[in-house]
Motif scaffolding. Structure first.
Motif, short mmCIF file in Angstrom:
data_model
loop_
_atom_site.label_atom_id
_atom_site.label_comp_id
_atom_site.label_asym_id
_atom_site.label_seq_id
_atom_site.Cartn_x
_atom_site.Cartn_y
_atom_site.Cartn_z
N GLY A 77 39.73 39.99 32.34
CA GLY A 77 40.38 41.14 33.12
C GLY A 77 40.72 40.98 34.90
N PRO A 78 39.72 40.58 35.25
CA PRO A 78 39.82 40.18 36.71
C PRO A 78 40.74 39.10 37.03
CG PRO A 78 37.49 41.01 36.47
CD PRO A 78 38.29 40.93 35.03
N ILE A 79 40.87 38.14 36.04
CA ILE A 79 41.58 36.90 36.01
C ILE A 79 42.88 37.07 35.93
CG2 ILE A 79 42.12 34.53 35.07
CD1 ILE A 79 38.92 34.30 34.71
N VAL A 80 43.17 38.22 34.90
CA VAL A 80 44.63 38.22 34.47
C VAL A 80 45.12 39.23 35.56
CG1 VAL A 80 45.95 39.76 32.84
CG2 VAL A 80 44.17 38.21 31.99
N ALA A 81 44.30 39.96 36.25
CA ALA A 81 44.94 41.03 37.19
C ALA A 81 45.15 40.05 38.48
CB ALA A 81 43.84 42.15 37.74
N PHE A 82 44.36 39.21 38.79
CA PHE A 82 44.56 38.17 39.94
C PHE A 82 45.95 37.33 39.81
CE2 PHE A 82 43.85 33.97 41.92
CZ PHE A 82 43.81 34.42 43.22
N LEU A 83 46.26 36.87 38.53
CA LEU A 83 47.30 35.99 38.21
C LEU A 83 48.43 37.04 38.15
CD1 LEU A 83 45.93 33.66 35.42
CD2 LEU A 83 46.30 33.01 37.75
N LEU A 84 48.35 38.01 37.76
CA LEU A 84 49.74 38.91 37.76
C LEU A 84 50.02 39.33 39.27
CD1 LEU A 84 48.98 41.32 34.76
CD2 LEU A 84 50.63 39.31 35.02
N ALA A 85 48.84 39.64 40.07
CA ALA A 85 49.28 40.09 41.23
C ALA A 85 49.92 38.72 42.13
CB ALA A 85 47.77 40.51 42.19
N ILE B 297 31.38 46.25 47.54
CA ILE B 297 31.09 47.10 46.24
C ILE B 297 32.23 46.96 45.52
CG2 ILE B 297 30.85 49.25 45.09
CD1 ILE B 297 28.92 50.00 47.52
N THR B 298 33.61 47.11 46.20
CA THR B 298 34.65 46.93 45.58
C THR B 298 35.07 45.57 44.85
OG1 THR B 298 36.02 48.56 46.96
CG2 THR B 298 37.44 47.08 45.85
N ALA B 299 34.68 44.51 45.59
CA ALA B 299 34.82 43.14 45.03
C ALA B 299 34.09 42.92 43.96
CB ALA B 299 34.49 42.15 46.23
N VAL B 300 33.00 43.46 43.85
CA VAL B 300 31.83 43.40 42.89
C VAL B 300 32.36 43.86 41.35
CG1 VAL B 300 29.52 43.79 41.95
CG2 VAL B 300 29.69 43.08 44.38
N VAL B 301 32.63 45.26 41.54
CA VAL B 301 33.25 46.05 40.53
C VAL B 301 34.57 45.52 40.12
CG1 VAL B 301 34.32 48.17 39.98
CG2 VAL B 301 32.34 48.08 41.38
N LEU B 302 35.34 45.11 40.84
CA LEU B 302 36.90 44.54 40.37
C LEU B 302 36.45 43.21 39.74
CD1 LEU B 302 39.35 45.04 43.50
CD2 LEU B 302 38.84 46.41 41.17
N ALA C 35 36.85 39.60 45.09
CA ALA C 35 37.03 39.48 46.49
C ALA C 35 38.54 39.21 46.85
CB ALA C 35 36.02 38.92 47.14
N LEU C 36 38.86 37.75 46.09
CA LEU C 36 40.20 37.21 46.19
C LEU C 36 41.53 38.17 45.74
CD1 LEU C 36 39.61 33.52 45.22
CD2 LEU C 36 39.98 34.49 47.48
N LEU C 37 41.10 39.01 44.78
CA LEU C 37 42.05 39.82 44.16
C LEU C 37 42.51 41.25 45.26
CD1 LEU C 37 44.01 41.26 42.23
CD2 LEU C 37 42.02 42.29 40.98
N ILE D 34 42.69 52.89 43.38
CA ILE D 34 42.93 53.04 42.03
C ILE D 34 42.50 51.96 41.10
CG2 ILE D 34 44.93 52.95 40.61
CD1 ILE D 34 46.45 54.10 42.59
N LEU D 35 42.53 50.73 41.65
CA LEU D 35 42.02 49.51 40.59
C LEU D 35 40.31 49.70 40.57
CD1 LEU D 35 43.77 46.49 42.29
CD2 LEU D 35 44.14 47.68 40.19
N VAL D 36 39.75 50.23 41.52
CA VAL D 36 38.27 50.11 41.47
C VAL D 36 37.94 51.39 40.42
CG1 VAL D 36 36.06 51.27 42.45
CG2 VAL D 36 37.57 49.65 43.78
N ILE D 37 38.74 52.57 40.47
CA ILE D 37 38.44 53.54 39.29
C ILE D 37 38.72 53.01 37.98
CG2 ILE D 37 39.33 55.71 38.59
CD1 ILE D 37 39.69 56.54 41.33
N LEU D 38 39.76 52.29 37.85
CA LEU D 38 40.07 51.47 36.59
C LEU D 38 39.12 50.80 36.04
CD1 LEU D 38 44.01 51.10 37.00
CD2 LEU D 38 43.08 52.45 35.56
N ALA D 39 38.57 49.88 36.99
CA ALA D 39 37.60 48.85 36.73
C ALA D 39 36.37 49.74 36.33
CB ALA D 39 37.29 47.97 37.75
N VAL D 40 35.94 50.54 36.79
CA VAL D 40 34.52 51.48 36.49
C VAL D 40 34.85 52.08 35.05
CG1 VAL D 40 33.23 53.19 36.98
CG2 VAL D 40 33.94 51.68 38.99
#
Length: 322
Positions: A17-25, A254-259, A278-280, A304-310
């Motif tokens: 999920g994080p990789i896909v989100a990063f590539l899409l961004a 914390i945001t970086a860890v959760v995402l 973190a890169l995202l 919003i991204l943090v809430i979605l990830a959790v």
């Protein structure tokens, strides 16, 4: 209760999920700005996240044990002030000042760990209190003054070297090296597997012979030392010892860890996922800046991204428990 073997396979969680989100961004911002994919801009993104990314390594260790550290930014700020004042005001050799700052940060981590393991206080309460202690000590010790005129050894990691046509900071390389080191430790050593086991089921881990309290104490102490390295990177990036630094970096870490896909409930996640997280965040903020979007929307989107990830993590846990 199900027994947990010390040779337990690591419950990695998903970084897809994080990789896909990063590539899409990256794909989106490439279509919005011709500058985004330039070597200089990508190097800037890494430089902008090197401090929070390094903090997030320590935060990952603690969250993997089902804890959380709200004090990391304040500890980092105090460590930076200690390094700067010792080197400038007392004339201490810069390398010793750096070692002293890292040791102070590790000591804060040790105290957090002792309160969690020996007094059995919740990590949230311990680190919330330590945030205020470190914040106050930073302002008392610095006398509310920014410290400038630092020796070159303290700012050396902010220097750059050419990589192709792009200038890359030494601090960015150090952050990536730290991620590689901790990825190996967590993934390939018995100590790392014990960290996962403690976060997944502490009582079961204890029954299999894992020294749970010692592992937790080590995690908090090592995390503190990592915050000290982050303090050095902060000084290298800004060129000063700033008592006001790091005030929101605890939440950013914390945001970086959760995402990055690490579960807030412990026992699942990868430190490389934290790097992606973190890169995202860095890519989103950088891309929106290139588009001229006000900074308040950067905060909105990150929240919003943090809430979605959790939410995804919670739903995944419920499915696995069925």
């Amino acid at each position: 209760m199900r027994a947990v073997s010390p040779r337990l396979a690591i419950p990695a969680g998903s970084t897809i999920g994080p990789i896909v989100a990063f590539l899409l961004a990256c794909a989106f911002f490439t279509t919005q700005s011709s500058q985004f994919l330039s070597g200089g801009n990508l190097a800037l993104v890494i430089q902008q996240v090197m401090v929070v990314g390094t903090l997030a390594i320590g935060q990952t260790l603690i969250i993997l044990t089902a804890g959380i550290d709200l004090s990391c930014g304040a500890i980092m700020a105090f460590g930076g002030i200690v390094m700067a004042k010792l080197a400038v005001d007392t004339g201490m050799p810069p390398l010793l000042a750096i070692a002293a700052g890292i040791t102070v940060c590790a000591s804060f981590g040790l105290i957090n760990g002792l309160l969690v393991t020996r007094v059995s206080l919740p990590p949230f309460i311990v680190t919330l209190g330590m945030l205020n202690v470190a914040f106050a000590l930073t302002h008392i010790y610095s006398d509310e003054q920014t410290i400038s005129g630092l020796p070159s050894e303290l700012t050396a990691l902010g220097n750059t070297f050419p990589l192709g046509r792009t200038d890359v900071t030494y601090g960015s390389v150090l952050m990536l090296v730290l991620f590689a080191v901790f990825a190996y430790i967590l993934g390939q050593t018995a100590w790392g597997k014990h960290v996962y086991a403690v976060g997944n089921a502490p009582e079961a881990a204890r029954l299999t012979g894992i020294p749970v309290r010692r592992r937790l104490l080590a995690v908090y102490t090592i995390a503190g030392a990592v915050y000290g390295i982050a303090a050095l990177l902060l000084i290298a990036r800004t060129g000063v010892g700033d008592p006001k630094a790091g005030q929101t970096d605890n939440l950013d870490s914390i945001t970086a860890v959760v995402l990055g896909g690490t579960s807030l409930f412990g026992g699942r996640g990868l430190v490389i996922g934290t790097l992606i997280g973190a890169l995202l965040v860095g890519v989103i903020r950088n891309g929106l800046q290139l588009m001229g979007v006000p900074s308040i929307y950067q905060i909105l989107i990150t929240g919003i991204l943090v809430i979605l990830a959790v939410t995804v993590d919670q739903l995944s846990r419920k499915r696995s428990q069925r």
